[in-house]
Write a protein that holds these residues in place. Structure first.
Motif, PDB file in Angstrom:
ATOM      1  N   ILE A  14      -5.406  -2.600  -8.652  1.00 55.45           N
ATOM      2  CA  ILE A  14      -5.111  -1.170  -8.286  1.00 55.45           C
ATOM      3  C   ILE A  14      -3.766  -1.753  -8.307  1.00 55.45           C
ATOM      4  CG2 ILE A  14      -5.388  -1.397  -6.259  1.00 55.45           C
ATOM      5  CD1 ILE A  14      -5.678   1.807  -7.700  1.00 55.45           C
ATOM      6  N   PHE A  15      -3.821  -3.161  -7.244  1.00 52.60           N
ATOM      7  CA  PHE A  15      -2.254  -3.643  -7.347  1.00 52.60           C
ATOM      8  C   PHE A  15      -1.514  -4.523  -8.660  1.00 52.60           C
ATOM      9  CE2 PHE A  15      -2.994  -4.481  -2.383  1.00 52.60           C
ATOM     10  CZ  PHE A  15      -2.975  -2.928  -2.393  1.00 52.60           C
ATOM     11  N   PHE A  37       5.893  -2.616  -1.298  1.00 49.89           N
ATOM     12  CA  PHE A  37       5.689  -0.554  -0.938  1.00 49.89           C
ATOM     13  C   PHE A  37       4.762  -0.083   0.570  1.00 49.89           C
ATOM     14  CE2 PHE A  37       2.446  -3.059  -4.340  1.00 49.89           C
ATOM     15  CZ  PHE A  37       0.972  -2.178  -3.319  1.00 49.89           C
ATOM     16  N   LEU A  38       4.583   0.983   0.273  1.00 50.88           N
ATOM     17  CA  LEU A  38       4.004   1.457   1.930  1.00 50.88           C
ATOM     18  C   LEU A  38       2.321   1.549   1.341  1.00 50.88           C
ATOM     19  CD1 LEU A  38       7.257   4.930   2.431  1.00 50.88           C
ATOM     20  CD2 LEU A  38       6.646   2.353   2.947  1.00 50.88           C
ATOM     21  N   GLY A  41      -2.295   4.462   2.488  1.00 50.82           N
ATOM     22  CA  GLY A  41      -3.263   4.786   3.746  1.00 50.82           C
ATOM     23  C   GLY A  41      -2.405   4.804   5.325  1.00 50.82           C
ATOM     24  N   MET A 101     -12.646  -7.036   5.938  1.00 51.70           N
ATOM     25  CA  MET A 101     -11.798  -6.107   5.954  1.00 51.70           C
ATOM     26  C   MET A 101     -11.219  -5.964   4.626  1.00 51.70           C
ATOM     27  SD  MET A 101     -11.669  -4.662   9.784  1.00 51.70           S
ATOM     28  CE  MET A 101     -10.352  -3.160   9.075  1.00 51.70           C
ATOM     29  N   GLN A 102     -11.361  -7.129   4.271  1.00 53.87           N
ATOM     30  CA  GLN A 102     -10.438  -6.762   2.552  1.00 53.87           C
ATOM     31  C   GLN A 102     -11.355  -5.906   1.448  1.00 53.87           C
ATOM     32  OE1 GLN A 102      -9.552 -10.829   0.105  1.00 53.87           O
ATOM     33  NE2 GLN A 102      -8.121  -9.334  -0.788  1.00 53.87           N
ATOM     34  N   SER A 103     -10.629  -4.827   1.373  1.00 60.32           N
ATOM     35  CA  SER A 103     -10.823  -3.614   0.751  1.00 60.32           C
ATOM     36  C   SER A 103     -10.464  -4.186  -1.148  1.00 60.32           C
ATOM     37  CB  SER A 103     -10.916  -2.519   0.511  1.00 60.32           C
ATOM     38  OG  SER A 103      -9.788  -1.835   0.785  1.00 60.32           O
ATOM     39  N   VAL A 104      -9.140  -4.247  -0.913  1.00 62.64           N
ATOM     40  CA  VAL A 104      -8.297  -4.901  -2.698  1.00 62.64           C
ATOM     41  C   VAL A 104      -8.486  -5.916  -2.390  1.00 62.64           C
ATOM     42  CG1 VAL A 104      -6.177  -4.583  -4.052  1.00 62.64           C
ATOM     43  CG2 VAL A 104      -6.866  -2.669  -2.105  1.00 62.64           C
ATOM     44  N   HIS A 108      -2.534  -9.425  -0.568  1.00 63.27           N
ATOM     45  CA  HIS A 108      -1.412  -8.952   0.063  1.00 63.27           C
ATOM     46  C   HIS A 108      -1.869  -8.999   2.165  1.00 63.27           C
ATOM     47  CE1 HIS A 108      -4.653  -6.479  -0.228  1.00 63.27           C
ATOM     48  NE2 HIS A 108      -4.510  -5.828   1.399  1.00 63.27           N
TER      49      HIS A 108
HETATM   50  P1  5GP Z   1      -7.393  -4.344   2.652  1.00 61.94           P
HETATM   51  O1  5GP Z   1      -8.029  -3.375   3.388  1.00 61.94           O
HETATM   52  O2  5GP Z   1      -7.335  -4.586   1.154  1.00 61.94           O
HETATM   53  O3  5GP Z   1      -6.612  -5.301   3.527  1.00 61.94           O
HETATM   54  O4  5GP Z   1      -6.218  -2.846   1.680  1.00 61.94           O
HETATM   55  C1  5GP Z   1      -6.218  -2.910   1.129  1.00 61.94           C
HETATM   56  C2  5GP Z   1      -4.704  -1.431   1.884  1.00 61.94           C
HETATM   57  O5  5GP Z   1      -4.407  -1.126  -0.295  1.00 61.94           O
HETATM   58  C3  5GP Z   1      -5.399  -0.186   2.084  1.00 61.94           C
HETATM   59  O6  5GP Z   1      -4.573  -0.149   3.475  1.00 61.94           O
HETATM   60  C4  5GP Z   1      -5.012   0.887   1.198  1.00 61.94           C
HETATM   61  O7  5GP Z   1      -5.062   1.872   2.050  1.00 61.94           O
HETATM   62  C5  5GP Z   1      -4.182   0.976  -0.160  1.00 61.94           C
HETATM   63  N1  5GP Z   1      -4.451   1.534  -1.135  1.00 61.94           N
HETATM   64  C6  5GP Z   1      -4.591   0.930  -1.656  1.00 61.94           C
HETATM   65  N2  5GP Z   1      -4.588   1.416  -3.076  1.00 61.94           N
HETATM   66  C7  5GP Z   1      -3.578   2.327  -2.384  1.00 61.94           C
HETATM   67  C8  5GP Z   1      -3.086   3.133  -3.559  1.00 61.94           C
HETATM   68  O8  5GP Z   1      -3.003   3.457  -4.570  1.00 61.94           O
HETATM   69  N3  5GP Z   1      -1.756   2.563  -3.694  1.00 61.94           N
HETATM   70  C9  5GP Z   1      -1.290   2.004  -1.994  1.00 61.94           C
HETATM   71  N4  5GP Z   1       0.584   2.392  -1.878  1.00 61.94           N
HETATM   72  N5  5GP Z   1      -2.129   1.896  -1.235  1.00 61.94           N
HETATM   73  C10 5GP Z   1      -3.371   0.897  -1.692  1.00 61.94           C
END
Ligand code: 5GP
Ligand code: ZN
Length: 147
Positions: A14-15, A37-38, A41, A101-104, A108
């Protein structure tokens, strides 16, 4: 003029898709190396993501030079974000791996502005470090340290 460098890229990420302009985002800044970017969520207002344009899973596989670039950049964006929402402090946070807790799975940093009494909560339950555990861990960690 030469071709632009081909960055490590995952079309299913997605990123990477945001970096390529295939998915919109509320962009704050970009240069050749990174984009900010913002978060879609936000856990608090101003929650911002700092994302390298190259696809690396996390700090275990990212080149040190790129991590250095991100590290040098982070203070300026963290200051701007916290000032913009009139917060006195912020987390600069990187979830490194799914179990952390890394979902993407594209490296980042989160910039999460903090104010007294805000709604963000991180459960952090300290234990107690005993001497034997500490000595054992020092041996285990230092013998694996590849520097
Ligand atoms: P992680 O859990 O991997 O550390 O954080 C991933 C972050 O990416 C989450 O806070 C989630 O809200 C954000 N995120 C996921 N998909 C998108 C997207 O399509 N656009 C934006 N702006 N943020 C996203
Ligand atoms: Zn990616």
């Amino acid at each position: 003029m030469g071709e632009p460098p081909i960055l490590p890229h995952d079309p299913g990420c997605i990123f990477c898709r945001i970096v390529a302009g295939l998915i919109p985002c509320h962009k704050l800044y970009e240069n050749d190396t990174l984009i900010c970017f913002l978060d879609i969520g936000p856990v608090v207002p101003g929650h911002t993501l700092v994302v390298p344009k190259s696809h690396y899973h996390n700090v275990f596989d990212v080149p040190a030079e790129l991590l250095g670039h991100l590290g040098q950049f982070l203070p300026a964006m963290a200051k701007a974000v916290t000032a913009a929402v009139e917060a006195p402090a912020c987390h600069i946070l990187l979830n490194n791996g799914s179990e952390a807790m890394q979902s993407v799975l594209h490296l980042h940093y989160h910039i999460i502005p903090r104010k007294r009494g805000d709604t963000f909560y991180v459960p952090w339950l300290p234990g107690r470090l005993d001497v034997d555990t500490a000595r054992d861990l020092i041996v285990r960690i230092t013998k694996r340290l590849e520097i």
